[in-house]
Enzyme design. Sequence first.
Site, PDB file in Angstrom:
ATOM      1  N   CYS A   1       2.348  -6.215   5.765  1.00  0.00           N
ATOM      2  CA  CYS A   1       1.392  -7.493   5.320  1.00  0.00           C
ATOM      3  C   CYS A   1       1.802  -8.723   6.124  1.00  0.00           C
ATOM      4  O   CYS A   1       1.392  -9.720   7.135  1.00  0.00           O
ATOM      5  CB  CYS A   1       0.822  -8.939   3.924  1.00  0.00           C
TER       6      CYS A   1
ATOM      7  N   ARG B   1       8.812   3.698   0.893  1.00  0.00           N
ATOM      8  CA  ARG B   1       8.657   2.695   0.500  1.00  0.00           C
ATOM      9  C   ARG B   1      10.369   3.799  -0.405  1.00  0.00           C
ATOM     10  O   ARG B   1       9.577   4.676  -0.387  1.00  0.00           O
ATOM     11  CB  ARG B   1       8.299   2.325  -1.091  1.00  0.00           C
TER      12      ARG B   1
ATOM     13  N   GLN C   1      -2.018   2.954   2.943  1.00  0.00           N
ATOM     14  CA  GLN C   1      -2.966   2.078   2.969  1.00  0.00           C
ATOM     15  C   GLN C   1      -3.770   1.283   3.228  1.00  0.00           C
ATOM     16  O   GLN C   1      -4.050   1.428   4.562  1.00  0.00           O
ATOM     17  CB  GLN C   1      -1.690   0.308   2.047  1.00  0.00           C
TER      18      GLN C   1
ATOM     19  N   ASP D   1      -5.290  -1.032   3.775  1.00  0.00           N
ATOM     20  CA  ASP D   1      -4.959  -2.622   3.729  1.00  0.00           C
ATOM     21  C   ASP D   1      -5.613  -3.362   4.345  1.00  0.00           C
ATOM     22  O   ASP D   1      -6.217  -3.500   5.776  1.00  0.00           O
ATOM     23  CB  ASP D   1      -3.091  -2.079   4.019  1.00  0.00           C
TER      24      ASP D   1
ATOM     25  N   HIS E   1      -5.695  -7.796   4.863  1.00  0.00           N
ATOM     26  CA  HIS E   1      -5.253  -9.417   4.147  1.00  0.00           C
ATOM     27  C   HIS E   1      -6.672  -9.855   5.316  1.00  0.00           C
ATOM     28  O   HIS E   1      -6.436 -10.136   6.523  1.00  0.00           O
ATOM     29  CB  HIS E   1      -3.882  -9.141   5.432  1.00  0.00           C
TER      30      HIS E   1
ATOM     31  N   LYS F   1      -3.800 -12.210  -9.630  1.00  0.00           N
ATOM     32  CA  LYS F   1      -4.618 -11.006  -8.895  1.00  0.00           C
ATOM     33  C   LYS F   1      -5.986 -10.492  -9.431  1.00  0.00           C
ATOM     34  O   LYS F   1      -5.789 -10.765 -11.007  1.00  0.00           O
ATOM     35  CB  LYS F   1      -3.801  -9.896  -8.247  1.00  0.00           C
TER      36      LYS F   1
ATOM     37  N   HIS G   1      -4.562 -10.321  -0.220  1.00  0.00           N
ATOM     38  CA  HIS G   1      -4.326  -8.449   0.119  1.00  0.00           C
ATOM     39  C   HIS G   1      -4.725  -7.903  -0.718  1.00  0.00           C
ATOM     40  O   HIS G   1      -5.559  -8.081  -2.242  1.00  0.00           O
ATOM     41  CB  HIS G   1      -2.975  -8.742  -0.423  1.00  0.00           C
TER      42      HIS G   1
END
Length: 654
Positions: free
Chosen positions: A345, A374, A392, A394, A396, A477, A523
């Site tokens: 992000c 991570r 991911q 992912d 945004h 979320k 997200h």
Amino acid sequence: MSNISVVLPDGSQRELPTGTTGAGLAESLGGRAAREALIAVVDGNQLDLDRELFDGASVSLVFPGSDDGLEVIRHSAAHVLAQAVLDLYPGATFSIGPPIEDGFYYDFDLSGGQTFSDDDLGRIEQRMREIVNQKQPFIRAEVDRAEADELFKNHPYKIEVLDGEADDPTSGPDGSVITTYRNTDTFVDLCRGPHVPHTGRLGHFKLMRVAGAYWRGDENRQMLQRIYGTAWASKKDLKEHLHRLDEAAKRDHRKLANELDLLSFPSKLGGGLAVWHPKGAIVRKVMEDYSRDRHENGGYEFVYTPHLANANLFETSGHLDFYADGMYPPMEMDNGTYYMKPMNCPMHCLIFGHGQRSYKELPLRLFELGTVYRYERSGTLHGLMRIRGFTQDDSHIYVAEEHLADEITGLLDFVMSVLRAFGFDDFVFNLSTKDPEKYVGTDDVWEYATHCLREALDRHGLEYEVKEGDAAFYGPKIDIDVKDAIGRSWQLSTIQADFQLPERFDLGFIGADGERHRPIMLHRALLGSIERFFGVLVEHYGGAFPTWLSPVQVRVLGVRADHDAVAQALVDRLKAAGFRADMVEADDPLGARIRKGKLEKVPYVLVVGDDDIENGTVGVNPRGGDVDRGVTVDDFIERLADDVDNKRTAPVID
RNA sequence: GCCCGAGUAGCUCAACGGCCAGAGCACCGCUCUUGUAAAGCGGGGGUUGUGGGUUCGAUUCCCACCUCGGGCUCCA
């Protein structure tokens, strides 16, 4: 002698002598009630069967097979475990032992730092069987604090429970009432109950494993020794449970990934890191290609960002403040300090923040298959499900406040549609709301965003559970869980509002009014981690991928070696038509080669021999179906195309 | 990170502190030429996770580390 009258679940009244207990009622009802009742529910309160009933009460009995009954059985079995351990290990003390899903556990502290080994389980289980055979009663008593202190003077963890320092709803004081349950002269446990009438009702259990567990779940405290067990209403249920565990073990993605040569975790590579072999990589590529197609058609714009970034970026995003423990350590380089990215992000925010944005560009949906790293603590790693480097899917999405509800509504459609394509159609939605202790942003914007999430769910008529206070600090979320083929739940997708990052990156757009406005950021991970999702797919399908995902879709076998050229020609034709096909030369008998294809879970095994060459046909042996001889090649290709195009979950069987 | 357990051939597993660490499958070679879930014979393959220690002798016992499994804690 006076009578009381109680109301039974069917609405009927029953006259009983004053002083009748739940057991007395069960006795008077006879039959199964007399034989099997475990506890009574009196005006909504669960009570032991030896408690007296009172006039006017509504009473029902709880039986072994019900959820409540199983809970009582498991809780009582935990007491039997505690008694066995305290018998066998002088100086041992015990803390808490609640029922859990499918079973129970009890936490112990053995004297002198002793630990249980797997071998001890057999011995303890043997002692438990003796206790069960003795049909010891569970005798309830209400005690005052002084008596409790005396009873548990050698059991400091119980005293902590009494002091209310350890929150335990199964044993702690209920209001001001402290209750104990005694099985023998020497064994008594602090407990709210209720319990089964006697230990003879607890025959169908098995101790499963030993584990360490922190006292009160706090890693700074004493590590206790936990024993897990499972307990059921009948021998059959116990057996079925153990069978289910076996079935789950057969689907284990780590085992199947190895057997099917999909990927591996070489120890030389390091913990929590995987390499994808060709068979696994092709499945992953098909998954990713499908994801890209869907995003391209879904109004997303593709971006790419690097794996490393200057520390400044993560200072701006706040990751270094909040999540430094979960990030890989810094790399000092000549022009600054760099980190592996733990999320995509911040970089997507840089892209949004580049240049002047207009309201006409919103919602701006950036998409990346972004690989992040991570630092997961070594003990938490678990195959592909918990891994240190992962990708991911992912997105945004930057949206003006007034379009938030519409955008989320569309997102829910998109997410469900993609998950369905992968064979999941049983969804559970969770809405996580503000943690009043830990949040940023104003109450107004939280309320508004939460309202938008709710509205999106409501517009679809979706049921959802509200998890109060479960949101991340930066916004509410929706999490989406799916159920797999054997009923297990996996959390995959998440749609999170974020009021924090647009502030931190000072993002803005020029509205129709000519003023600068702050966008809200969403997200959105759909499959979540590609690696983990792949693992879930392997387990969902037990390694038997649907044809559209299968590494090899068609295996072609000649009956004899002189048919190999024909088999190869058919493979070439299938490949030219866009399918993944291979052949195995006739070095081994046909039966052996068929078997190999079955073990590899290939959706279609084709056999070509003399008859087929003469007639332009093949023998089709579909996974999970019967052999179909004499199918024309054209017909088979049509059938295969139908299977793949429609993403059928199993081969098409005629 | 913490507790318990495990690491032997590509895979699944044997081997009391004692002969050159074995077997099946897989792999390679030869023979067989096959119609729907395992043909036959032969061969290659190991620093027993790594490093120390105890011992006349260690796959076996002890210690440390690495990796894995089951839990706890954590999970943006």
